[in-house]
Scaffold this motif. Structure first.
Motif, PDB file in Angstrom:
ATOM      1  N   GLY A   1      -1.190   3.599  -9.279  1.00  0.00           N
ATOM      2  CA  GLY A   1      -1.293   4.999  -8.879  1.00  0.00           C
ATOM      3  C   GLY A   1      -1.415   5.938 -10.065  1.00  0.00           C
ATOM      4  O   GLY A   1      -2.004   7.014  -9.967  1.00  0.00           O
TER       5      GLY A   1
ATOM      6  N   GLY B   1       0.473  -0.404  -1.902  1.00  0.00           N
ATOM      7  CA  GLY B   1      -0.359   0.741  -1.546  1.00  0.00           C
ATOM      8  C   GLY B   1       0.436   2.026  -1.399  1.00  0.00           C
ATOM      9  O   GLY B   1       0.007   3.084  -1.859  1.00  0.00           O
ATOM     10  N   ALA B   2       1.592   1.931  -0.771  1.00  0.00           N
ATOM     11  CA  ALA B   2       2.437   3.125  -0.607  1.00  0.00           C
ATOM     12  C   ALA B   2       2.903   3.660  -1.961  1.00  0.00           C
ATOM     13  O   ALA B   2       2.893   4.881  -2.192  1.00  0.00           O
TER      14      ALA B   2
ATOM     15  N   ALA C   1      -4.246  -1.268  -5.701  1.00  0.00           N
ATOM     16  CA  ALA C   1      -2.846  -1.701  -5.640  1.00  0.00           C
ATOM     17  C   ALA C   1      -2.625  -2.646  -4.469  1.00  0.00           C
ATOM     18  O   ALA C   1      -1.917  -3.655  -4.591  1.00  0.00           O
ATOM     19  N   MET C   2      -3.241  -2.341  -3.339  1.00  0.00           N
ATOM     20  CA  MET C   2      -3.090  -3.206  -2.169  1.00  0.00           C
ATOM     21  C   MET C   2      -3.702  -4.578  -2.408  1.00  0.00           C
ATOM     22  O   MET C   2      -3.142  -5.597  -1.994  1.00  0.00           O
TER      23      MET C   2
ATOM     24  N   GLY D   1       2.160  -1.040  -7.894  1.00  0.00           N
ATOM     25  CA  GLY D   1       1.591   0.100  -7.184  1.00  0.00           C
ATOM     26  C   GLY D   1       1.779   1.405  -7.935  1.00  0.00           C
ATOM     27  O   GLY D   1       0.854   2.219  -8.027  1.00  0.00           O
TER      28      GLY D   1
ATOM     29  N   VAL E   1      -7.391   7.164  -3.248  1.00  0.00           N
ATOM     30  CA  VAL E   1      -7.611   6.108  -2.257  1.00  0.00           C
ATOM     31  C   VAL E   1      -8.055   4.821  -2.959  1.00  0.00           C
ATOM     32  O   VAL E   1      -7.613   3.716  -2.613  1.00  0.00           O
TER      33      VAL E   1
ATOM     34  N   ALA F   1       1.394   3.314  -4.846  1.00  0.00           N
ATOM     35  CA  ALA F   1       0.239   3.903  -5.523  1.00  0.00           C
ATOM     36  C   ALA F   1      -0.092   5.279  -4.954  1.00  0.00           C
ATOM     37  O   ALA F   1      -0.374   6.222  -5.706  1.00  0.00           O
ATOM     38  N   LEU F   2      -0.039   5.399  -3.629  1.00  0.00           N
ATOM     39  CA  LEU F   2      -0.344   6.701  -3.017  1.00  0.00           C
ATOM     40  C   LEU F   2       0.683   7.764  -3.394  1.00  0.00           C
ATOM     41  O   LEU F   2       0.318   8.919  -3.637  1.00  0.00           O
TER      42      LEU F   2
ATOM     43  N   ALA G   1      -5.069   3.222  -4.500  1.00  0.00           N
ATOM     44  CA  ALA G   1      -4.249   2.574  -3.471  1.00  0.00           C
ATOM     45  C   ALA G   1      -4.893   1.265  -3.028  1.00  0.00           C
ATOM     46  O   ALA G   1      -4.199   0.256  -2.842  1.00  0.00           O
TER      47      ALA G   1
END
Length: 159
Positions: free
Chosen positions: A121, A44-45, A16-17, A117, A10, A47-48, A13
């Motif tokens: 991640g 974010g996506a 990254a966001m 990202g 988290v 990275a997740l 993410a």
């Protein structure tokens, strides 16, 4: 301690966001089709997804021990790139009557935040911050140089 690894994911993410948001803010200031929120969500996506691949490798789900999970992080990178290509295509518009194509730079910036990202991640924070700074140089400083050299007409929506 699996929840600690999830909290780290988290955090990656969120980082990254934040980095994607910096680039998205620059696009937002130029009133481009994909701005602050879009760039944040793409980064974010990505990275997740990368964090998920690491979690799956480190902590396979509890079931039949004879079944092994194989996660290829490069396949997830391909999935990220495919998703971003779809979003990026929506930001590119061809104009008629000889006018230039618009949105290519924004599509490229979406690709870049996806890569940022992915890197975030994978917990390569120095690389992610450096890539963010380099992207901002391309989007801002090089734009100013182009305008000074007369390589750019008035803002015609090309970038």
């Amino acid at each position: 301690m699996e929840w600690m690894a999830e909290l780290e994911a988290v955090g990656a993410a969120a980082c990254a966001m934040l980095l994607g948001g910096v680039i998205g803010y620059e696009r937002e200031l130029k009133n481009r089709p994909a701005g602050f929120r879009t760039h944040m969500l793409v980064a974010g996506a990505a990275a997740l997804l990368m964090a998920l691949s690491q979690l799956a490798l480190a902590n396979p789900p509890p079931h039949d021990p004879a079944i092994r999970i194989q996660v290829d992080p490069l396949r997830l990178v391909e999935a990220v790139i495919n998703g971003v290509a779809f979003i990026g295509a929506g930001t590119i518009f061809a104009r008629r009557r000889g006018l230039p194509v618009a949105g290519i730079t924004t599509a490229a910036s979406l690709l870049m935040v996806a890569v940022i990202g992915v890197v975030t991640g994978l917990r390569h924070y120095v690389l992610a911050v450096s890539a963010t700074l380099l992207t901002l140089v391309v989007l801002t400083a090089l734009n100013a140089v182009e305008r000074r050299l007369g390589l750019h007409e008035k803002d015609d929506g090309r970038s």
